[in-house]
Scaffold this active site. Sequence first.
Site, PDB file in Angstrom:
ATOM      1  N   GLU A 126       0.874  -1.138  -0.020  1.00 52.90           N
ATOM      2  CA  GLU A 126       0.206   0.010   0.010  1.00 52.90           C
ATOM      3  C   GLU A 126       0.926   1.163   0.062  1.00 52.90           C
ATOM      4  OE1 GLU A 126      -2.651  -0.306   3.424  1.00 52.90           O
ATOM      5  OE2 GLU A 126      -3.542  -2.261   2.743  1.00 52.90           O
ATOM      6  N   PRO A 127       0.226   2.471  -0.227  1.00 47.41           N
ATOM      7  CA  PRO A 127       1.133   3.727  -0.167  1.00 47.41           C
ATOM      8  C   PRO A 127       1.850   3.785   1.167  1.00 47.41           C
ATOM      9  CG  PRO A 127      -1.044   4.353  -1.242  1.00 47.41           C
ATOM     10  CD  PRO A 127      -1.014   2.654  -0.569  1.00 47.41           C
ATOM     11  N   GLY A 130       4.889  -1.413   2.982  1.00 54.13           N
ATOM     12  CA  GLY A 130       5.686  -1.972   1.896  1.00 54.13           C
ATOM     13  C   GLY A 130       6.313  -3.124   2.718  1.00 54.13           C
ATOM     14  N   ASP A 241       7.246 -16.993   0.639  1.00 52.02           N
ATOM     15  CA  ASP A 241       8.140 -18.090   0.494  1.00 52.02           C
ATOM     16  C   ASP A 241       8.628 -18.676  -0.580  1.00 52.02           C
ATOM     17  OD1 ASP A 241       8.805 -17.434   3.304  1.00 52.02           O
ATOM     18  OD2 ASP A 241       7.871 -19.340   4.086  1.00 52.02           O
ATOM     19  N   GLN A 280      43.330 -11.075 -18.569  1.00 46.94           N
ATOM     20  CA  GLN A 280      43.167 -11.796 -17.275  1.00 46.94           C
ATOM     21  C   GLN A 280      42.305 -10.816 -16.393  1.00 46.94           C
ATOM     22  OE1 GLN A 280      47.005 -12.775 -15.221  1.00 46.94           O
ATOM     23  NE2 GLN A 280      47.278 -14.462 -16.479  1.00 46.94           N
ATOM     24  N   GLN A 337      30.252  -3.832 -17.953  1.00 46.60           N
ATOM     25  CA  GLN A 337      31.802  -3.267 -17.972  1.00 46.60           C
ATOM     26  C   GLN A 337      32.557  -4.194 -18.975  1.00 46.60           C
ATOM     27  OE1 GLN A 337      32.355  -1.144 -15.961  1.00 46.60           O
ATOM     28  NE2 GLN A 337      34.782  -0.775 -16.227  1.00 46.60           N
ATOM     29  N   ILE A 338      32.100  -5.367 -19.149  1.00 45.04           N
ATOM     30  CA  ILE A 338      32.900  -6.178 -20.213  1.00 45.04           C
ATOM     31  C   ILE A 338      32.707  -5.876 -21.555  1.00 45.04           C
ATOM     32  CG2 ILE A 338      33.015  -8.704 -21.257  1.00 45.04           C
ATOM     33  CD1 ILE A 338      32.647  -9.740 -18.292  1.00 45.04           C
ATOM     34  N   GLU A 364       8.745  -8.310  -3.882  1.00 38.78           N
ATOM     35  CA  GLU A 364       8.493  -9.846  -2.973  1.00 38.78           C
ATOM     36  C   GLU A 364       9.693  -9.775  -1.982  1.00 38.78           C
ATOM     37  OE1 GLU A 364       7.575 -13.484  -4.790  1.00 38.78           O
ATOM     38  OE2 GLU A 364       6.676 -12.672  -6.602  1.00 38.78           O
TER      39      GLU A 364
END
Length: 386
Positions: A126-127, A130, A241, A280, A337-338, A364
């Site tokens: 809700e506003p 949370g 869960d 590397q 980054q790569i 969630e």
Amino acid sequence: MALDRDVFEQLIDTTRRFVAERLVPLESEVAENDHMPDELVQEMRELGLFGLSIPQEYGGLGLTVEEEVHVIIELGHTSPAFRSVFGTNTGIGSQGIVIDGTDEQKNKYLPKLASGELIGSFALTEPDSGSDAASLRTMARMDGNEYVLNGTKRYITNAPHAGLFTVMARTDPEIKGSGGISAFLVEAGSAGLTLGTPDKKMGQHGAHVCDVIFEDCRVPADSIIGGKEGQGFKTAMKVLDRGRLTISGGCIGNAQRLIRDSVRYARERKQFGKPIAEFQLVQAMLADCETELYAAKSMVLDAARLKDSGENITKQAAICKYYCSEMVGRVADRAVQIHGGAGYITEYGIERFYRDVRLYRLYEGTSQIQQLIIAREMMKEANSEQ
Ligand code: COS
């Protein structure tokens, strides 16, 4: 195994092909238009994706959690917005009924949720409530043989498309915390239920969220999940869960995709006269991604098996959600980054994943809430050992 081994392998194979041939080519179009093509949603229905977790007696595939995680990992090889189309039906939008619903509620709604005829949505936030879900203010007042709902739910995934809402509301105003909360099944189109305009988001375009507003919205008394007041918070926690494990599967799939794209790019992209994959420092980033991915996948499959064997996995689900969502965030960051400049521009789709996966650490239950749950469970264990 809920499914015969061969049937399950086929399901994985079909899902893999559907992702590669139908979803991946549409990633950028769906994101740009913020729209999911109807024919694609229909194909998802035909594949049975809406009913992955719903028991077979109600028309679903009745997968075990472990099997479902494997399917979700495959679906994670593309934008998470696609999974969101049916994700609430297999997760938070159906599991309240599966776990705690009455036979009538199961018979009435699960077949339609499993087929995708009905989209399910889960309205907890809700506003002003949370992370502290038990402080929710939406009221459900008994009047004759109906409840009258008043309140606003916020950031509700799939609400613009939903036909059925699982709504957590307070039936007993005297009980301030979780004990006064009940879970209701509210059909879209009920008088007094309106939707806000869809929110503009950072990522996961094509998946939609909006407010759900209740103004003297009347629902029959038998709309309470399980038929008993005061159980709604626990139902919501049980649903979460389970949901946290499948979200973790999504994180793993997205990480696999990002790692695969990064390896490909590093092998093709040349600098200083050779592919950057031979440097590397780039290898270190790839190795860190792969190491964390392996840890994530191992823990989620372990937790899924525990859940399937009937264990309480509150702690493990929080551990998985916490680790996997943070992991995919790091992987996405390294992927940018790569890719260097290519990682930052739209064409390669890496920046889109970077934005998309950010949500995993929020919905969630935030990472901080997962930490809190893990520590609480540890304290409970310590207490019971004394
Ligand atoms: N399964 C079953 N029951 C549970 C449970 C679980 N996982 N977690 C809590 N409960 C039960 C408790 O046992 C307790 O029962 P009793 O009153 O009989 O003792 C009751 O629910 C209240 O639990 P607790 O006291 O732990 O509740 P809190 O208000 O302290 O809050 C947290 C618990 C923070 C864990 C909860 O509010 C939460 O998960 N917040 C995040 C919500 C969220 O994920 N929001 C995302 C939006 S939904 S997509």
